[in-house]
Design a protein around this motif. Structure first.
Motif, mmCIF file in Angstrom:
data_model
loop_
_atom_site.group_PDB
_atom_site.id
_atom_site.type_symbol
_atom_site.label_atom_id
_atom_site.label_comp_id
_atom_site.label_asym_id
_atom_site.label_seq_id
_atom_site.Cartn_x
_atom_site.Cartn_y
_atom_site.Cartn_z
ATOM 1 N N TYR A 101 1.358 15.957 11.724
ATOM 2 C CA TYR A 101 2.362 15.805 10.669
ATOM 3 C C TYR A 101 3.222 17.052 10.543
ATOM 4 C CZ TYR A 101 -0.783 18.581 7.665
ATOM 5 O OH TYR A 101 -1.570 19.575 7.143
ATOM 6 N N LYS A 143 6.402 9.769 4.619
ATOM 7 C CA LYS A 143 5.884 9.765 3.258
ATOM 8 C C LYS A 143 6.780 10.633 2.375
ATOM 9 C CE LYS A 143 0.988 9.156 4.470
ATOM 10 N NZ LYS A 143 -0.368 9.758 4.345
ATOM 11 N N THR A 144 7.333 10.030 1.342
ATOM 12 C CA THR A 144 8.217 10.726 0.411
ATOM 13 C C THR A 144 7.498 10.867 -0.922
ATOM 14 O OG1 THR A 144 10.160 9.761 1.484
ATOM 15 C CG2 THR A 144 10.467 10.697 -0.702
ATOM 16 N N ARG A 145 7.341 12.112 -1.385
ATOM 17 C CA ARG A 145 6.582 12.357 -2.616
ATOM 18 C C ARG A 145 7.400 13.158 -3.615
ATOM 19 N NH1 ARG A 145 0.552 15.039 -2.790
ATOM 20 N NH2 ARG A 145 0.078 13.024 -1.842
ATOM 21 N N GLU A 163 4.423 8.597 -4.595
ATOM 22 C CA GLU A 163 4.634 8.680 -3.152
ATOM 23 C C GLU A 163 4.942 7.304 -2.575
ATOM 24 O OE1 GLU A 163 2.163 11.243 -0.299
ATOM 25 O OE2 GLU A 163 1.408 9.216 0.103
ATOM 26 N N ARG A 165 5.425 5.322 1.107
ATOM 27 C CA ARG A 165 5.177 5.411 2.548
ATOM 28 C C ARG A 165 6.009 4.364 3.284
ATOM 29 N NH1 ARG A 165 -0.835 4.523 4.562
ATOM 30 N NH2 ARG A 165 -0.281 2.345 4.147
ATOM 31 N N ASN A 201 8.756 -0.397 3.747
ATOM 32 C CA ASN A 201 7.871 0.357 2.855
ATOM 33 C C ASN A 201 6.570 -0.427 2.698
ATOM 34 O OD1 ASN A 201 9.908 2.284 2.398
ATOM 35 N ND2 ASN A 201 10.767 1.076 0.735
ATOM 36 N N ARG A 205 2.336 4.761 -4.081
ATOM 37 C CA ARG A 205 1.151 5.421 -4.628
ATOM 38 C C ARG A 205 1.503 6.240 -5.868
ATOM 39 N NH1 ARG A 205 -2.759 8.630 -0.674
ATOM 40 N NH2 ARG A 205 -3.672 6.539 -0.620
ATOM 41 N N ASP A 227 -2.749 2.587 -5.754
ATOM 42 C CA ASP A 227 -1.935 2.186 -4.612
ATOM 43 C C ASP A 227 -1.513 0.724 -4.697
ATOM 44 O OD1 ASP A 227 -2.345 4.694 -3.646
ATOM 45 O OD2 ASP A 227 -3.724 4.107 -2.037
#
Length: 264
Positions: A101, A143-145, A163, A165, A201, A205, A227
């Motif tokens: 990652y 993954k965007t958080r 988050e 994904r 998507n 989460r 989730d």
């Protein structure tokens, strides 16, 4: 012959009958963080994941990471994860996936609050036998958080995160003709794989956690994940010529866990 794209799989029998399932799990981890120099840290973590509430072993994650802050509000990172599912028959963990990652994040503070955003590009390589028409052996996700933490207390730092994904290269294809039936009663469509072109998507989460500072070098981090999952599951034969089902399978999971972190 009429071609029907599998964009939403609305014409397949199992798609209309898909229902939201519920599940959960538990996690425990021990990790260490070492400051090499100002702005540069290396970390190591061993995480045990269980299905259910600490009931049965699921898999073991070994993570090595490197973080670097090139500027005050910017943080970059790279890492490697060895994923070892648990074999209940042999009662041992066996290496099955290799994950890499890259992180890019930013944060800023306002009074006692810290706001952050992080993008993680993640590649997971699956070893062993895989039906390549159902699963990409080299899955790529983003993954965007987003998060906010409160830092106004001495020993506690609670935080809330969201988050999303995004799967970037999952299998997709086309069906042709009418539904057919095998001698054993199994129904299928003639299928033409279209490569790893499905982008969508597949998980949302919500994270609630708090860092408990036991001392200068010791941190305890209990947390809970909520989730909402929507994986797209394809079932084909090994040759990729017959499609038995394709549907978004909705699932809601609740995961609890606790991490111990030693900083030095």
């Amino acid at each position: 012959m009429k071609k029907i794209a599998l964009t939403l799989a609305l014409l397949l029998p199992l798609a209309a009958a898909a229902q939201t399932e519920t599940g959960g799990g538990a996690r425990m981890a021990v990790g260490a963080e070492y400051k090499i120099t100002k702005g540069l840290h290396v970390s190591l973590q061993e995480e045990l994941r269980m299905s259910g509430a600490f009931q049965s072993l699921d898999r073991l994650y070994t993570t090595v990471g490197l973080d670097y802050k090139p500027a005050k509000y910017v943080k970059l990172g790279v890492g490697y994860v060895l994923i070892n599912p648990y074999d209940a028959i042999e009662r041992s963990f066996k290496p099955a996936r290799h994950r890499f990652y890259f992180d890019a994040g930013a944060h800023f503070t306002a009074n006692y609050f810290s706001f952050s955003v992080r993008e993680r590009l993640q590649l997971t390589h699956r070893t062993g036998s895989v039906n390549v028409y159902q699963t990409n052996p080299n899955a790529l996700v983003l993954k965007t958080r987003f998060g906010v933490e409160y830092k106004g207390w001495t020993y506690f730092e609670p935080g809330v995160f969201f988050e999303m994904r995004t799967a970037l290269n999952e299998p997709m294809g086309e069906i042709s003709g009418e539904m057919k039936t095998k001698a054993d009663g199994t129904t299928y469509y003639d299928y033409t794989p279209g490569g790893y072109t499905h982008v969508y998507n597949n998980r949302y989460r919500f994270i609630f956690r708090t860092d408990i500072k036991l001392s200068k070098h010791h941190v305890l981090r209990p947390y809970a994940f909520f989730d909402i999952c929507k994986p797209y599951v394809i079932d084909t034969n090994a040759e990729g010529t017959r499609l038995f089902s394709a549907a978004y399978q909705k699932r809601f999971d609740v995961i609890i866990g606790i991490n111990y972190i030693f900083k030095f």
